[in-house]
Design an enzyme around this catalytic site. Structure first.
Site, short mmCIF file in Angstrom:
data_model
loop_
_atom_site.label_atom_id
_atom_site.label_comp_id
_atom_site.label_asym_id
_atom_site.label_seq_id
_atom_site.Cartn_x
_atom_site.Cartn_y
_atom_site.Cartn_z
N LYS A 48 5.17 37.68 28.36
CA LYS A 48 5.49 37.74 29.80
C LYS A 48 6.37 36.56 30.19
O LYS A 48 6.09 35.42 29.80
CB LYS A 48 4.20 37.78 30.63
CG LYS A 48 4.45 37.99 32.11
CD LYS A 48 3.22 38.46 32.85
CE LYS A 48 3.47 38.63 34.34
NZ LYS A 48 4.49 39.64 34.64
N GLY A 60 3.98 44.94 42.69
CA GLY A 60 3.78 44.08 41.51
C GLY A 60 2.71 44.63 40.59
O GLY A 60 2.55 44.16 39.46
N MET A 77 0.94 48.67 39.87
CA MET A 77 0.89 50.09 40.30
C MET A 77 -0.47 50.72 40.01
O MET A 77 -0.62 51.93 40.18
CB MET A 77 1.97 50.88 39.55
CG MET A 77 3.37 50.36 39.75
SD MET A 77 4.23 51.29 40.99
CE MET A 77 5.72 50.31 41.21
N GLU A 128 18.84 52.00 28.70
CA GLU A 128 18.65 50.67 28.12
C GLU A 128 19.87 49.80 28.42
O GLU A 128 20.89 50.29 28.90
CB GLU A 128 18.39 50.73 26.61
CG GLU A 128 16.93 50.45 26.21
CD GLU A 128 16.36 49.10 26.72
OE1 GLU A 128 17.15 48.18 27.03
OE2 GLU A 128 15.13 48.97 26.83
N HIS A 161 -2.21 36.98 30.92
CA HIS A 161 -1.32 38.01 30.36
C HIS A 161 -0.93 37.69 28.92
O HIS A 161 -1.08 36.55 28.46
CB HIS A 161 -0.04 38.13 31.20
CG HIS A 161 -0.22 38.88 32.48
ND1 HIS A 161 -0.61 38.26 33.65
CD2 HIS A 161 -0.09 40.21 32.79
CE1 HIS A 161 -0.69 39.16 34.62
NE2 HIS A 161 -0.39 40.35 34.12
N MET A 215 6.56 48.77 28.98
CA MET A 215 6.30 49.75 30.03
C MET A 215 7.21 50.97 29.88
O MET A 215 6.80 52.10 30.16
CB MET A 215 6.48 49.10 31.41
CG MET A 215 5.28 48.31 31.88
SD MET A 215 3.74 49.27 31.86
CE MET A 215 4.11 50.60 32.99
N GLY A 245 14.84 50.65 31.06
CA GLY A 245 14.14 49.75 30.12
C GLY A 245 13.33 50.56 29.11
O GLY A 245 12.18 50.21 28.78
N1 LIG Z 1 4.23 46.69 38.67
C1 LIG Z 1 3.45 46.93 37.60
O1 LIG Z 1 2.46 47.68 37.68
C2 LIG Z 1 3.82 46.32 36.30
C3 LIG Z 1 4.93 45.54 36.22
N2 LIG Z 1 5.37 45.08 35.02
C4 LIG Z 1 6.64 44.37 35.05
O2 LIG Z 1 7.63 45.22 34.46
C5 LIG Z 1 8.64 44.43 33.86
C6 LIG Z 1 8.85 44.86 32.42
O3 LIG Z 1 7.69 44.59 31.68
P1 LIG Z 1 7.62 44.95 30.11
O4 LIG Z 1 7.84 46.40 29.91
O5 LIG Z 1 6.38 44.32 29.61
O6 LIG Z 1 8.88 44.13 29.56
P2 LIG Z 1 9.77 44.41 28.28
O7 LIG Z 1 10.55 43.17 28.03
O8 LIG Z 1 8.93 44.99 27.19
O9 LIG Z 1 10.77 45.56 28.76
C7 LIG Z 1 11.86 45.36 29.63
C8 LIG Z 1 12.95 46.30 29.19
O10 LIG Z 1 14.00 46.30 30.14
C9 LIG Z 1 15.22 46.38 29.44
N3 LIG Z 1 16.33 45.94 30.27
C10 LIG Z 1 16.64 44.69 30.68
N4 LIG Z 1 17.80 44.71 31.37
C11 LIG Z 1 18.21 46.01 31.41
C12 LIG Z 1 19.35 46.67 31.96
N5 LIG Z 1 20.31 46.02 32.63
N6 LIG Z 1 19.46 48.02 31.81
C13 LIG Z 1 18.50 48.71 31.16
N7 LIG Z 1 17.42 48.14 30.59
C14 LIG Z 1 17.28 46.80 30.72
C15 LIG Z 1 15.00 45.47 28.22
O11 LIG Z 1 15.94 45.72 27.20
C16 LIG Z 1 13.57 45.88 27.83
O12 LIG Z 1 13.56 46.98 26.94
C17 LIG Z 1 8.18 42.97 34.03
O13 LIG Z 1 8.80 42.44 35.18
C18 LIG Z 1 6.67 43.11 34.23
O14 LIG Z 1 6.11 42.03 34.92
C19 LIG Z 1 4.70 45.33 33.87
C20 LIG Z 1 3.56 46.07 33.89
C21 LIG Z 1 3.01 46.63 35.11
O1 LIG Z 2 4.18 41.73 32.64
C1 LIG Z 2 3.13 42.40 32.57
O2 LIG Z 2 2.67 42.80 31.49
C2 LIG Z 2 2.47 42.78 33.83
N1 LIG Z 2 3.08 42.49 34.94
C3 LIG Z 2 2.63 42.78 36.24
C4 LIG Z 2 2.46 41.49 37.01
O3 LIG Z 2 3.33 40.62 36.93
O4 LIG Z 2 1.47 41.37 37.72
C5 LIG Z 2 1.46 43.73 36.29
C6 LIG Z 2 0.50 43.62 35.15
O5 LIG Z 2 -0.40 42.58 35.38
C7 LIG Z 2 1.18 43.50 33.80
#
Ligand SMILES: NC(=O)C1=CN([C@@H]2O[C@H](COP(=O)(O)OP(=O)(O)OC[C@H]3O[C@@H](n4cnc5c(N)ncnc54)[C@H](O)[C@@H]3O)[C@@H](O)[C@H]2O)C=CC1
Ligand SMILES: O=C(O)C1=N[C@H](C(=O)O)C[C@H](O)C1
Length: 272
Positions: A162, A126, A128, A37, A158, A16, A11
């Protein structure tokens, strides 16, 4: 330099993904060996540094996970549930640590990841960040200390892009509260109240989701009783906190036994 663990970021163009690429590039403990990607994305074939608007870094964005993971010690994956489930199988085959930040996964997805983790090292959370994982432990302790006179509500806020609710973090916090109380979260969850809902049930754990603007991520766990409220709060103002945690997990996972781990394991915050 070449002995450092090689990291693939999936991604790569995402909120992220870009933060993770910068974090790995700035680290002196890991090196970026791949950026992935989805097929059809206009970054495919471009140098990822250039695609991000900076200098060339010598890593070309690919849509081929098999080829990318074969070069890696760890994959850091913040994408979408279907992609993450596919990557879990491929990371297991390639014997690399799979760090999963993706949220919004269903029961089936989680079963498939658990199956991959029988042969692979998976670290999934969920959230990090160190702060939220501390909050998880605090929530469990406070929920254990307060009885059902205290209504528990988890409120998450958020950005407007999201796609899943409640957030993965809200679910972690809800689970911690349920664990503290010694109840099943499924049995006591109140999600998506709307209309004539009836009075709040004693002992339930409520979830509310707010979406707006560019808010990175805020979580409150409220314990509300007659005459007082206790509120535990985490506010993330920079996605770097998630990326730093994910890189820590990728390094921590090197050489571990196969299994599914979480950030409490990585940070040494588990119960014992
Ligand atoms: N666990 C944590 O600490 C956190 C978790 N998240 C989670 O991370 C995920 C992504 O969040 P964002 O970056 O904000 O979303 P975003 O939509 O900005 O990025 C997701 C990326 O994944 C790519 N993608 C989708 N399918 C794909 C595939 N088959 N192969 C390669 N790339 C692919 C998309 O093209 C996009 O660039 C969400 O589920 C979010 O809730 C976000 C922030 C912190
Ligand atoms: O999608 C986000 O941006 C985030 N997703 C995670 C969640 O679903 O809790 C972590 C963070 O809050 C940001």
């Amino acid at each position: 330099m070449t002995d450092l663990p090689g990291i693939v970021v999936t991604g790569a163009s995402g909120r992220m993904g870009q933060m993770l690429i910068r974090t790995v590039q700035e680290s002196d403990r890991a090196r970026l060996v791949g950026a992935l990607e989805r097929p059809g994305h206009d970054w495919i074939g471009q140098d990822v540094g250039r695609a991000m608007g900076g200098a060339e870094i010598g890593v070309t964005v690919t849509d081929d996970p098999l080829e990318a993971f074969a070069r890696a010690h760890a994959v850091i994956d913040f994408t979408a549930p279907a992609a993450t489930v596919e990557f879990a199988g491929i990371a297991a085959q390639a014997r690399c640590v799979h760090v999963i930040g993706t949220t919004g996964m269903g029961e089936d997805d989680l079963k498939k990841i658990a199956a991959a983790a029988r042969h692979a090292i998976v670290v999934r959370a969920g959230n990090m960040s160190l702060g939220v994982n501390l909050l998880v432990q605090l929530t469990k302790k406070v929920a254990a200390a307060l009885d059902e006179d205290y209504d528990i509500e988890v409120i998450e806020t958020h950005h407007n892009q999201k796609v899943d609710a409640p957030s993965g973090t809200a679910l972690m916090l809800g689970q911690a509260a349920a664990d503290g109380r010694g109840v099943s979260l499924d049995a006591v969850s109140d999600r998506g109240r709307d209309g004539i809902t009836g009075k709040r049930e004693r002992g339930h754990i409520g979830f509310s989701a707010i979406r707006g603007g560019d808010i990175v991520g805020e979580h409150d766990v409220m314990f509300a009783a007659a005459g007082e409220r206790v509120i535990l709060r985490h506010v993330a103002t920079d996605r770097a906190v998630f990326a730093r945690g994910a890189l820590k997990a990728a390094l921590w996972g090197q050489g571990r036994k196969p299994g599914e781990y979480d950030m409490l394991d990585v940070l040494g915050l588990g119960d014992g």
